[in-house]
Design an enzyme around this catalytic site. Structure first.
Site, PDB file in Angstrom:
ATOM      1  N   SER A  50       0.826  -1.215   0.000  1.00 55.01           N
ATOM      2  CA  SER A  50       0.000   0.000   0.000  1.00 55.01           C
ATOM      3  C   SER A  50       0.853   1.255   0.000  1.00 55.01           C
ATOM      4  O   SER A  50       1.957   1.260   0.549  1.00 55.01           O
ATOM      5  CB  SER A  50      -0.886   0.017   1.253  1.00 55.01           C
ATOM      6  OG  SER A  50      -1.608   1.226   1.327  1.00 55.01           O
ATOM      7  N   TYR A  90      -1.612  -0.440  10.225  1.00 58.13           N
ATOM      8  CA  TYR A  90      -1.858  -0.966   8.873  1.00 58.13           C
ATOM      9  C   TYR A  90      -0.599  -0.780   8.024  1.00 58.13           C
ATOM     10  O   TYR A  90      -0.121  -1.729   7.371  1.00 58.13           O
ATOM     11  CB  TYR A  90      -3.055  -0.229   8.263  1.00 58.13           C
ATOM     12  CG  TYR A  90      -3.364  -0.587   6.824  1.00 58.13           C
ATOM     13  CD1 TYR A  90      -3.970  -1.801   6.509  1.00 58.13           C
ATOM     14  CD2 TYR A  90      -3.063   0.296   5.789  1.00 58.13           C
ATOM     15  CE1 TYR A  90      -4.267  -2.124   5.183  1.00 58.13           C
ATOM     16  CE2 TYR A  90      -3.362  -0.012   4.473  1.00 58.13           C
ATOM     17  CZ  TYR A  90      -3.959  -1.226   4.169  1.00 58.13           C
ATOM     18  OH  TYR A  90      -4.251  -1.540   2.872  1.00 58.13           O
TER      19      TYR A  90
HETATM   20  N1  LIG Z   1      -8.647  -0.472  -1.649  1.00 64.01           N
HETATM   21  C1  LIG Z   1      -7.580   0.267  -1.405  1.00 64.01           C
HETATM   22  O1  LIG Z   1      -7.654   1.506  -1.403  1.00 64.01           O
HETATM   23  C2  LIG Z   1      -6.253  -0.400  -1.129  1.00 64.01           C
HETATM   24  C3  LIG Z   1      -5.115   0.409  -1.113  1.00 64.01           C
HETATM   25  C4  LIG Z   1      -3.888  -0.174  -0.861  1.00 64.01           C
HETATM   26  C5  LIG Z   1      -3.790  -1.527  -0.629  1.00 64.01           C
HETATM   27  N2  LIG Z   1      -4.921  -2.299  -0.638  1.00 64.01           N
HETATM   28  C6  LIG Z   1      -4.754  -3.735  -0.363  1.00 64.01           C
HETATM   29  O2  LIG Z   1      -5.304  -4.476  -1.429  1.00 64.01           O
HETATM   30  C7  LIG Z   1      -5.637  -5.768  -0.971  1.00 64.01           C
HETATM   31  C8  LIG Z   1      -7.030  -6.137  -1.490  1.00 64.01           C
HETATM   32  O3  LIG Z   1      -7.988  -5.311  -0.843  1.00 64.01           O
HETATM   33  P1  LIG Z   1      -9.215  -4.646  -1.603  1.00 64.01           P
HETATM   34  O4  LIG Z   1      -8.983  -3.185  -1.605  1.00 64.01           O
HETATM   35  O5  LIG Z   1      -9.477  -5.352  -2.868  1.00 64.01           O
HETATM   36  O6  LIG Z   1     -10.365  -4.897  -0.508  1.00 64.01           O
HETATM   37  P2  LIG Z   1     -11.599  -5.879  -0.445  1.00 64.01           P
HETATM   38  O7  LIG Z   1     -12.523  -5.651  -1.580  1.00 64.01           O
HETATM   39  O8  LIG Z   1     -12.128  -5.744   0.935  1.00 64.01           O
HETATM   40  O9  LIG Z   1     -10.923  -7.311  -0.620  1.00 64.01           O
HETATM   41  C9  LIG Z   1     -10.214  -7.909   0.429  1.00 64.01           C
HETATM   42  C10 LIG Z   1     -10.105  -9.397   0.121  1.00 64.01           C
HETATM   43  O10 LIG Z   1      -9.336 -10.002   1.184  1.00 64.01           O
HETATM   44  C11 LIG Z   1     -10.024 -11.152   1.587  1.00 64.01           C
HETATM   45  N3  LIG Z   1      -9.714 -11.496   2.977  1.00 64.01           N
HETATM   46  C12 LIG Z   1      -9.854 -10.747   4.090  1.00 64.01           C
HETATM   47  N4  LIG Z   1      -9.495 -11.472   5.169  1.00 64.01           N
HETATM   48  C13 LIG Z   1      -9.126 -12.705   4.717  1.00 64.01           C
HETATM   49  C14 LIG Z   1      -8.668 -13.891   5.332  1.00 64.01           C
HETATM   50  N5  LIG Z   1      -8.505 -13.996   6.667  1.00 64.01           N
HETATM   51  N6  LIG Z   1      -8.381 -14.954   4.551  1.00 64.01           N
HETATM   52  C15 LIG Z   1      -8.539 -14.881   3.211  1.00 64.01           C
HETATM   53  N7  LIG Z   1      -8.973 -13.793   2.568  1.00 64.01           N
HETATM   54  C16 LIG Z   1      -9.267 -12.715   3.318  1.00 64.01           C
HETATM   55  C17 LIG Z   1     -11.500 -10.890   1.365  1.00 64.01           C
HETATM   56  O11 LIG Z   1     -12.172 -12.108   1.142  1.00 64.01           O
HETATM   57  P3  LIG Z   1     -13.099 -12.897   2.199  1.00 64.01           P
HETATM   58  O12 LIG Z   1     -13.720 -11.861   3.111  1.00 64.01           O
HETATM   59  O13 LIG Z   1     -14.105 -13.591   1.318  1.00 64.01           O
HETATM   60  O14 LIG Z   1     -12.185 -13.849   2.881  1.00 64.01           O
HETATM   61  C18 LIG Z   1     -11.450 -10.079   0.083  1.00 64.01           C
HETATM   62  O15 LIG Z   1     -11.469 -10.935  -1.034  1.00 64.01           O
HETATM   63  C19 LIG Z   1      -5.517  -5.734   0.541  1.00 64.01           C
HETATM   64  O16 LIG Z   1      -4.295  -6.337   0.932  1.00 64.01           O
HETATM   65  C20 LIG Z   1      -5.480  -4.254   0.855  1.00 64.01           C
HETATM   66  O17 LIG Z   1      -4.799  -3.983   2.056  1.00 64.01           O
HETATM   67  C21 LIG Z   1      -6.136  -1.763  -0.898  1.00 64.01           C
END
Ligand SMILES: NC(=O)c1ccc[n+]([C@@H]2O[C@H](COP(=O)([O-])OP(=O)(O)OC[C@H]3O[C@@H](n4cnc5c(N)ncnc54)[C@H](OP(=O)(O)O)[C@@H]3O)[C@@H](O)[C@H]2O)c1
Length: 246
Positions: free
Chosen positions: A142, A155
């Protein structure tokens, strides 16, 4: 082995957001994708879309806090497709808030998913990569770890721990067998804010997502760029954020 077509790619956190968009893009470009997350109903719906579009897909219920689940995800790739070329350790949660709130439970949860989850993936995939003589680890970290801002200290710490981990692994893997890539997104329009318990912080992040976040397929394209490189080229770090993000 360059390009995307024919690659076997396992993705954690594939049930929504960046993981889902990456699965769709890579499958469209000819990869066989192995989808992991806890919500299997979402995985099955995504798999049905990929199959309907002529793609190759398997699913495996995966909680990244459980090492045995990552082992099963990697095994699913090897059993169904004969090998694993890429593991995208993308699952993550964001229990952000001021350190003063002393949310010890939230801190532990972030360490378990964001850091331990990646370690569990490495433990499962690395022996397969070494046996095959090739493999690629991609993680979603991130911009929180690049520009440190209030409310995101823990985080950001988990994300920078992963950044450090991958750089260490890279230095131990200059024999050409394992490639590592850390992708640092800024604001991306996903469901990530749902995991924030602090109401005011959640509302603030959602406002940012509504106002200027980029769509998750922008991050998927960055991931695809790293994967499609010829095997002697390693894309170490990619930062991708909205142009207006400060
Ligand atoms: N969105 C942003 O602005 C942003 C920015 C920087 C980095 N990121 C990073 O990008 C990555 C993806 O996030 P996203 O933004 O796409 O959010 P999201 O839509 O909430 O997706 C998060 C994913 O992680 C899974 N997850 C959560 N806990 C888990 C566990 N214990 N075991 C397996 N899977 C788990 C969820 O699936 P289930 O709940 O079905 O398990 C979901 O598929 C994350 O690492 C996040 O920190 C996001």
């Amino acid at each position: 082995m360059a390009g995307i077509e024919g690659k076997i790619v396992a993705i954690t956190g594939a049930s929504s957001g960046i993981g889902e968009a990456t699965a769709l893009l890579l499958a469209e470009r000819g990869a066989a994708v192995v989808l992991g997350a806890r919500r299997t109903d979402r995985l099955e719906r995504l798999a049905a879309r990929i199959i309907a579009a002529g793609g190759y897909v398997s699913t495996q219920q995966t909680d990244v806090t459980r090492p045995q689940d990552l082992q099963r995800l990697v095994d699913r790739a090897v059993v169904d497709h004969g090998r694993l070329d890429v593991l995208i350790s993308n699952a993550g949660i964001s229990k952000i808030g001021p350190v003063d709130a002393l949310d010890v439970g939230g801190w532990s949860a972030m360490i378990d998913v964001n850091l331990r989850g990646v370690l569990h993936g490495i433990a499962a995939a690395l022996p397969v990569f070494r046996r095959q003589g090739h493999g690629h680890l991609v993680t979603t970290v991130s911009t929180s770890g690049l520009k440190i801002v209030p409310n995101q200290a823990v985080y950001a710490a988990t994300k920078n721990a992963v950044r450090t981990l991958l750089e260490g692994l890279r230095q131990e893997s200059t024999d050409g067998v394992v490639r590592t890539t850390s992708v640092s997104p800024g604001y991306v329009r996903t469901e990530l804010a749902d995991s924030i318990d602090d109401e005011a912080v959640r509302a603030q992040i959602r406002r940012g997502m509504d106002e200027f976040a980029i769509p998750p397929d922008a991050v998927a394209r960055a991931i695809a760029f790293a994967i499609e490189q010829p095997v002697d080229i390693e894309i170490g770090d990619i930062t991708i954020r909205p142009t207006v993000q400060n």
